[in-house]
Design an enzyme around this catalytic site. Structure first.
Site, short mmCIF file in Angstrom:
data_model
loop_
_atom_site.label_atom_id
_atom_site.label_comp_id
_atom_site.label_asym_id
_atom_site.label_seq_id
_atom_site.Cartn_x
_atom_site.Cartn_y
_atom_site.Cartn_z
N ALA A 109 0.95 -1.32 0.06
CA ALA A 109 -0.09 0.15 0.12
C ALA A 109 0.72 1.07 -0.05
O ALA A 109 2.02 1.25 0.58
CB ALA A 109 -0.78 0.07 1.25
N LYS A 125 -4.37 8.50 14.88
CA LYS A 125 -5.26 9.38 14.96
C LYS A 125 -6.81 8.62 15.33
O LYS A 125 -7.93 8.98 15.86
CB LYS A 125 -5.71 10.38 13.88
N GLY A 131 9.95 7.76 26.78
CA GLY A 131 10.17 9.06 25.60
C GLY A 131 9.13 9.82 25.73
O GLY A 131 7.70 9.12 25.19
N HIS A 158 -18.23 34.05 17.45
CA HIS A 158 -18.35 34.04 18.75
C HIS A 158 -19.63 32.94 18.91
O HIS A 158 -20.61 33.24 18.44
CB HIS A 158 -18.83 35.25 19.60
P1 NAD Z 1 10.89 12.43 19.67
O1 NAD Z 1 12.27 12.71 19.39
O2 NAD Z 1 9.93 13.52 19.41
O3 NAD Z 1 10.90 12.11 21.40
C1 NAD Z 1 11.65 11.18 21.99
C2 NAD Z 1 11.89 11.36 23.66
O4 NAD Z 1 12.42 10.29 23.89
C3 NAD Z 1 12.75 12.62 23.78
O5 NAD Z 1 11.99 13.55 24.41
C4 NAD Z 1 13.89 11.97 24.41
O6 NAD Z 1 14.73 13.00 25.17
C5 NAD Z 1 13.46 10.84 25.07
N1 NAD Z 1 14.39 9.92 25.26
C6 NAD Z 1 15.33 9.46 24.52
N2 NAD Z 1 16.19 8.45 25.09
C7 NAD Z 1 15.63 8.19 26.21
C8 NAD Z 1 15.88 7.33 27.48
N3 NAD Z 1 16.91 6.39 27.47
N4 NAD Z 1 15.17 7.57 28.51
C9 NAD Z 1 14.12 8.22 28.67
N5 NAD Z 1 13.81 9.28 27.65
C10 NAD Z 1 14.28 9.03 26.50
O7 NAD Z 1 10.43 10.91 19.19
P2 NAD Z 1 9.10 10.27 18.76
O8 NAD Z 1 8.08 10.63 19.80
O9 NAD Z 1 9.51 8.70 18.88
O10 NAD Z 1 8.79 10.75 17.44
C11 NAD Z 1 9.51 10.53 16.41
C12 NAD Z 1 9.56 11.27 15.02
O11 NAD Z 1 8.16 11.24 14.68
C13 NAD Z 1 9.60 12.81 15.76
O12 NAD Z 1 10.32 13.55 14.89
C14 NAD Z 1 8.10 13.31 15.58
O13 NAD Z 1 8.11 14.73 15.19
C15 NAD Z 1 7.53 12.34 14.70
N6 NAD Z 1 5.98 12.27 14.90
C16 NAD Z 1 5.19 13.12 14.94
C17 NAD Z 1 4.05 13.25 15.34
C18 NAD Z 1 3.05 14.38 15.33
O14 NAD Z 1 3.41 15.34 14.59
N7 NAD Z 1 1.85 14.44 15.96
C19 NAD Z 1 3.47 11.91 15.84
C20 NAD Z 1 4.40 10.82 15.59
C21 NAD Z 1 5.74 10.96 15.24
#
Ligand code: NAD
Length: 466
Positions: free
Chosen positions: A40, A54, A181, A444
């Site tokens: 896909a 979502k 994370g 409003h």
């Molecule tokens: P992220 O990088 O946004 O967050 C990962 C977090 O894990 C960070 O805050 C980091 O400090 C923490 N972390 C790392 N190692 C750790 C450890 N050993 N112990 C505790 N905490 C630790 O990563 P994500 O949430 O996996 O997302 C990945 C990517 O996908 C990002 O670039 C995100 O923008 C994108 N994404 C976006 C959306 C959205 O726009 N709503 C949704 C899902 C993913």
């Protein structure tokens, strides 16, 4: 190569970057091929990322309302509200199938030639699909996206230690879910399973959750999650797992002490990395940087002639809409037009309850850059529609240039922030000022009035707050 396998443009990767680039190329009259290894189209976003998560956020919110909030709104449900997870997952899968089917139809109708298999660069514009030379193109766009990052000391087994790939498809509600994370993935999927009844604990290495967001936003969000029963430990560096009384625990170092949290499932959500496996980059002389990103110039050109790259494999936020815009821009550039992406106004959303949406710079970033700013804030506790809708957890914050009043950034924490942020994005796109926001007539009662009020608050002129 035969005429049927020679193209103006070939794109490797059919996610939001790649398929959008393909459609725009075809619209502009370029003979276009799209190579994708999944059956896909739609990439991570449609198949296992943004869209299925979502769908789960939506159904889990409905379940949680029926089970825990309905009675307070006068909706009395007789008997116990129970969850049919099979129906939840079937509904999610139907959403995914509908959308990937839609993309497939668009690609076909635009006359784009689809190659199903793993694409590899062979040099001289040639591409192999599943290791067999299959096509050639004058221009090649790499749009192969990203993959989840593993913690070396906690390898994923797909059963107990999982990534988002599995956490969108659990077949039962885990009693104890530990999320490592507190980024978008951890907070969104943590919210889903907390609403379905898991005891969720989020362990975050940094001092604040939702890193990169405004500090006010992170703090407010953390308070909201705590109210929802999600346990959050910041400053917690996960180091591994251990058994305590016969039970698996995730272990973290926190403020000089050991923290152990019982876990039935462990969701590792510590980021994503560019995915360029077996892409043949070395064959064409492209060397990714230390973190795996491909370097490009302002026109998406890599170091190899005729090879371009967009989306999660290049600099900038790993977001579907950023990749889409780059897909459009590169197609336009290849067709001789002036393709361009405005990287200063790319919104970022976390789809929790409340949602968090931001664009442009935060107060802290302005300070770091030495930019003099004015800040306007408006709390949702003072917004009529929010009060009437049980949605007062949140605020809007506008960052404007102290000298020119031009909007430099905005953050929204609100139910529906993902939709509301477009107003700030649009004002910024047209170079709007905080005064422009404040003078824009808003219907409003709407939660969006908080944006207008925050715009007014930049000059101390908010009407409904002091
Ligand atoms: P992220 O990088 O946004 O967050 C990962 C977090 O894990 C960070 O805050 C980091 O400090 C923490 N972390 C790392 N190692 C750790 C450890 N050993 N112990 C505790 N905490 C630790 O990563 P994500 O949430 O996996 O997302 C990945 C990517 O996908 C990002 O670039 C995100 O923008 C994108 N994404 C976006 C959306 C959205 O726009 N709503 C949704 C899902 C993913």
């Amino acid at each position: 190569m035969s005429d049927s396998s020679t193209f103006d443009v070939a794109i490797i990767g059919g996610g939001p970057g790649g398929y959008v680039a393909a459609i725009r190329c075809a619209q502009l009259g370029l003979k276009t091929a799209l190579v994708e290894k999944r059956a896909a189209l739609g990439g991570t976003c449609l198949n296992i990322g943004c869209i299925p998560s979502k769908a789960l956020l939506h159904t889990s919110e409905q379940f949680h309302f029926a089970a825990h909030q309905a009675a307070a709104s006068g909706v009395e449900i007789e008997g116990k509200v129970s969850l049919n997870l099979e129906t939840v997952m079937a509904k999610k899968d139907k959403v995914v199938t509908q959308l990937t089917g839609g993309v497939d139809m668009l690609v076909k109708k635009r006359g784009i030639t689809r190659f199903n298999g793993h694409g590899t660069l062979l040099g001289d514009g040639k591409i192999a699909v599943d290791e067999k030379e299959a096509l050639s193109a004058k221009h090649i766009i790499l749009a192969t996206g990203s993959a989840v990052v593993d913690l070396p000391f906690l390898p994923q087994d797909g059963e107990t230690v999982v990534s988002s790939d599995q956490a969108i498809a659990f077949d039962s509600v885990p009693e104890n879910l530990v999320v490592i994370g507190a980024g978008a993935i951890g907070l969104e999927l943590g919210s889903v399973w907390a609403r379905y009844g898991s005891k969720v604990t989020v362990l975050e290495f940094l001092p604040n959750i939702a890193a990169g967001c405004d500090t006010d936003v992170s703090k407010l969000l953390e308070r909201c999650f705590k109210k929802q029963g999600i346990k959050i430990y910041t400053d917690a560096k996960v180091t591994g797992t251990k058994e305590i009384d016969g039970k698996l625990n995730v272990v973290a170092e926190r403020k000089g002490k050991e923290l152990a949290v019982p876990a039935d499932k462990i969701l590792v959500a510590v980021g994503r990395k560019p995915y360029t496996d077996k892409l043949g980059l070395d064959t064409v002389g492209i060397t990714p940087d230390k973190r795996g990103f491909i370097e490009i110039d302002d026109h998406f050109k890599t170091s190899a002639a005729g090879v371009y790259a967009i989306g999660d494999i290049v600099r900038g936020p790993m977001l579907a809409h950023k990749a889409e815009e780059e897909g459009v821009a590169i197609a336009e550039l290849l067709a001789g037009k002036a393709g361009h992406v405005n990287y200063d106004v790319i919104p970022n959303v976390i789809y929790t309850e409340p949602e968090v949406a931001g664009v442009g710079i935060t107060e802290a970033q302005a300070k770091e850059k030495g930019i003099a700013i004015k800040v306007g804030k408006f709390p949702l506790q003072a917004n009529g529609r929010a009060i009437a809708s049980d949605a007062t957890d949140g605020m809007v914050k506008i960052i404007a240039c102290a000298e020119t009043d031009k909007i430099l950034g905005g953050q929204i924490v609100a139910k529906g922030a993902s939709e509301m942020i477009s107003e700030i994005v649009t004002h910024m796109e047209y170079g709007g000022s905080a005064e422009d926001l404040g003078r824009t007539v808003h219907a409003h009662p709407t939660i969006s009035e908080a944006i207008k009020e925050a715009g007014l608050a930049v000059d101390g002129a908010a009407i409904h707050s002091l």
